[in-house]
Write an enzyme that holds these catalytic residues in place. Structure first.
Site, PDB file in Angstrom:
ATOM      1  N   GLU A  42       0.801  -1.018   0.260  1.00 28.39           N
ATOM      2  CA  GLU A  42      -0.185  -0.130   0.158  1.00 28.39           C
ATOM      3  C   GLU A  42       0.387   1.611   0.597  1.00 28.39           C
ATOM      4  O   GLU A  42       1.603   0.974   0.656  1.00 28.39           O
ATOM      5  CB  GLU A  42      -0.976  -0.304   1.067  1.00 28.39           C
ATOM      6  N   ARG A 268       6.099 -12.056   9.172  1.00 31.24           N
ATOM      7  CA  ARG A 268       6.885 -11.265   9.032  1.00 31.24           C
ATOM      8  C   ARG A 268       8.070 -11.366   9.677  1.00 31.24           C
ATOM      9  O   ARG A 268       8.159 -11.436  10.386  1.00 31.24           O
ATOM     10  CB  ARG A 268       6.051 -10.381   9.307  1.00 31.24           C
ATOM     11  N   LYS A 278       4.561   0.862  10.325  1.00 32.24           N
ATOM     12  CA  LYS A 278       4.833   2.040   9.167  1.00 32.24           C
ATOM     13  C   LYS A 278       4.381   3.130  10.211  1.00 32.24           C
ATOM     14  O   LYS A 278       4.671   4.204  10.031  1.00 32.24           O
ATOM     15  CB  LYS A 278       4.136   1.988   7.570  1.00 32.24           C
TER      16      LYS A 278
END
Length: 565
Positions: A42, A268, A278
């Site tokens: 994104e 992850r 983020k």
RNA sequence: UGGGAUGUAGUGUAAUGGUAACACAGCAGAUUCUGGUUCUGCCUUUAGGGGUUCGAAUCCCUUCAUCCCAGCCA
């Protein structure tokens, strides 16, 4: 490739994704036997090393099985996304060494298709327009342990749904007034299946479609359909999406396609002494706790690049950490190991004195300059040599002299002889102090027989110091970076990761003296300041008249360890 | 008894019913014109309990631990 190499490759075990792929290939479950993966960020921030894991995974898997990997910008939420990020993401992936060729896509490319699929869903009675408020939707959804209940609008007639959805699209209803929901199962134990919203109203400027749309599809609906449209065979995402897989499978079954894509999840990347979300990274940037997304202390790709990490080192790191489904935290030291390993092979050695101490060689002629050839890389002769000027007055590292040497210290002290790298042996004779007793310079004599750093008698000189001529050396600024956080798991104790920021993560040293050749280094050139660490000229601020270097990583230092015992 | 997932040296990853291993980290030592590099050696491992089997990290049962999910975020 030699037979040995082939055997090694053969012997290398497969990770769980490779196993799935090989099994699918072997059983003819892959159209045209072509594996298609995708990296779907994104564009709401800069890419970090966690994304690098996903990028490398997806592109490498595609390459290994002779398929392809798409880059798809997942831009379904115009409020969070920005063209700056869209561009930065592409630059970072290229810098890492990957190429999506002509397969660049955006979720927004599919808005028309997504819309018409939604309309057909409504027509089939599989989706409805809900007028419940966000709070009410939450109430109706139930909890983790209790079932949800149907919205009163769940039974809204198809014609009415169609009309309302059309009106939503035309901007006739305010944000929050309606959502389109998939009609799945309000009593599912998996809360993601309790009629997820698939379209919401947002009057926001979209970085690509501007104000063409005021309704935007949700991730759960968009992602699987985008995968299906692009012919993705293996859709790889992180563990937190496991619970969404049933929604994924529902969405990819809408059109009854023959080879529906499948979603697989991996853990992850987490690294100790840093943060990776983020949200947190954005906070550090917005509050000027770092100097932007490309601050060399940031775990962003662009930060690592500015810090002096090579793409090769990052790729090696990712291949070493492997891929699995276990939540894990990788040691920061492994990343450091990988840069050092790579830079050791390729970095040009130079001499730079970070904390200068003047040395006067009392028996060396006053106006003489000698040029010594010094190898650029002892690991790689092909990198050649350069000439370094030597004079009566030089600088050495303040750490390389001790008035009262501790046990085990074999550098310079009064009466001790050391080698000046590639030049002469010098013996310290005296110390010069100022009125306050600070050492301002030291006096040495040199042995003319030791030219180029060796003597006939082969006598043992244990210490070797780097040095820079006081008359030829150049002033430079060096930025010494360290970990951004002082704890392995920032915020673990206090609940706030900001409490664990390392106040000494950046030390700027503007009184360094470096050898003259450093005026001519190129941007992006990897350097080793001998005995100090790996450095790069700062990609933004370095120029011939303003020598600024960033420390990538220190050298391993077994003396520091020994000292501290 | 909400659902989903995961447990192998300090860390990460292999071993897929047949000798538990590799890397990083750590600790010794050798070599070295970088206290770097390189080389050698050492250290430490299957979450607990039960079962199946000639044989279990692997299969079964059970307990425990950890992570994820109740956005009109992705």
């Amino acid at each position: 490739m030699s037979i040995d190499d082939e055997e090694k490759k053969e012997a290398k075990s497969l990770n769980f994704l490779e196993r799935i792929i090989e099994d699918d290939l072997a059983n003819n479950r892959v159209p045209n036997n072509t594996i298609v993966t995708r990296f779907p960020p994104e564009p709401n921030g800069y890419l970090h090393i966690g994304h690098a894991k996903s990028i490398i995974l997806n592109f490498s898997l595609a390459a290994k099985y002779h398929g392809r990997c798409h880059l798809r910008l997942d831009d379904t939420n115009p409020e969070k996304e920005d063209i700056e990020y869209i561009n930065a993401i592409q630059n970072d992936i290229k810098w890492l060494g990957f190429d999506w060729q002509n397969h660049l896509y955006h979720a927004s490319d599919y808005y028309d298709q997504l819309y018409s699929i939604a309309v057909s869903l409504i027509k089939e009675g599989k989706a409805y327009v809900d007028s419940l408020s966000a709070e009410q939707v939450k109430e109706y959804r139930g909890t983790l342990t209790t079932a949800g209940k149907d919205s009163p609008d769940r039974s809204r007639p198809i014609e009415e749904n169609l009309k309302l959805f059309e009106e939503m699209k035309e901007g006739k209803h305010p944000e929050g007034s309606y959502v389109l929901r998939a009609k799945l199962d309000m009593s599912s134990p998996n809360v993601n299946m309790r009629d997820p919203a698939i379209y919401r109203i947002k009057f926001a400027q979209h970085p690509r479609t501007a104000d063409k749309w005021c309704i935007y599809p949700m991730y759960d609906y968009t992602h699987p359909i985008s995968d299906a449209i692009e012919g993705i065979t293996h859709s790889i995402c992180t563990l937190e999406f496991e619970d969404h897989r049933p929604v994924y499978d529902w969405a990819t079954s809408i059109d009854n396609i023959e080879h529906a894509p499948h979603q697989y999840e991996f853990a992850r990347l987490n690294i100790n002494y840093t943060v990776m979300s983020k949200r947190r990274l954005l906070h550090l940037v917005k509050n000027n706790l770092v100097d932007g997304w490309d601050d060399p202390r940031m775990p962003t790709i662009i930060g690592l690049k500015r810090r002096g990490y090579s793409p090769e080192a990052i790729r090696e790191f990712v291949s070493r950490i492997g891929v699995a489904k276990v939540e894990s935290v990788v040691d920061f030291s492994l990343l450091e190991f990988c840069v050092r390993e790579d830079l050791n092979k390729r970095a040009k050695r130079v001499m730079a004195v970070l904390d200068p101490l003047k040395v006067i060689i009392t028996n060396y002629p006053k106006d003489k300059t000698e040029y010594f050839e010094v190898e650029n890389n002892p690991e790689d002769e092909s990198m050649g040599k350069r000439e370094v000027p030597f004079t009566r007055e030089i600088y050495i590292e303040r750490e390389d002299f001790m008035e009262n040497p501790v046990k085990g210290y074999f550098r310079l002290f009064v009466g001790n002889e050391v080698r000046l790298k590639s030049a002469y042996y010098v013996t310290c004779t005296d110390i010069v102090k100022d009125d306050e007793g600070n050492i301002v310079e030291i006096l040495c004599t040199y042995d003319p027989e030791s030219k180029y750093g060796t003597t006939e008698d082969r006598r043992k000189v244990k210490g070797t110091s780097h040095w820079v001529s006081a008359t030829h050396g150049l002033k430079a600024t060096v930025r010494l970076y360290d970990k951004l956080f002082i704890t392995e798991n920032p915020g673990e104790k206090t609940g706030n990761y900001l409490d664990d920021i390392n106040p000494e993560s950046l030390i700027i040293n503007s009184n360094c003296i470096v050898e003259p050749s450093l005026q001519d280094v190129q941007s992006g050139e990897y350097l080793q300041f001998i005995r100090n660490g790996y450095f790069v000229p700062d990609s933004v601020e370095f120029n011939r008249d303003n020598l600024i270097f960033n420390r990538t990583v220190t050298l391993r230092d077994s003396w520091a360890k020994q000292k501290n015992k």
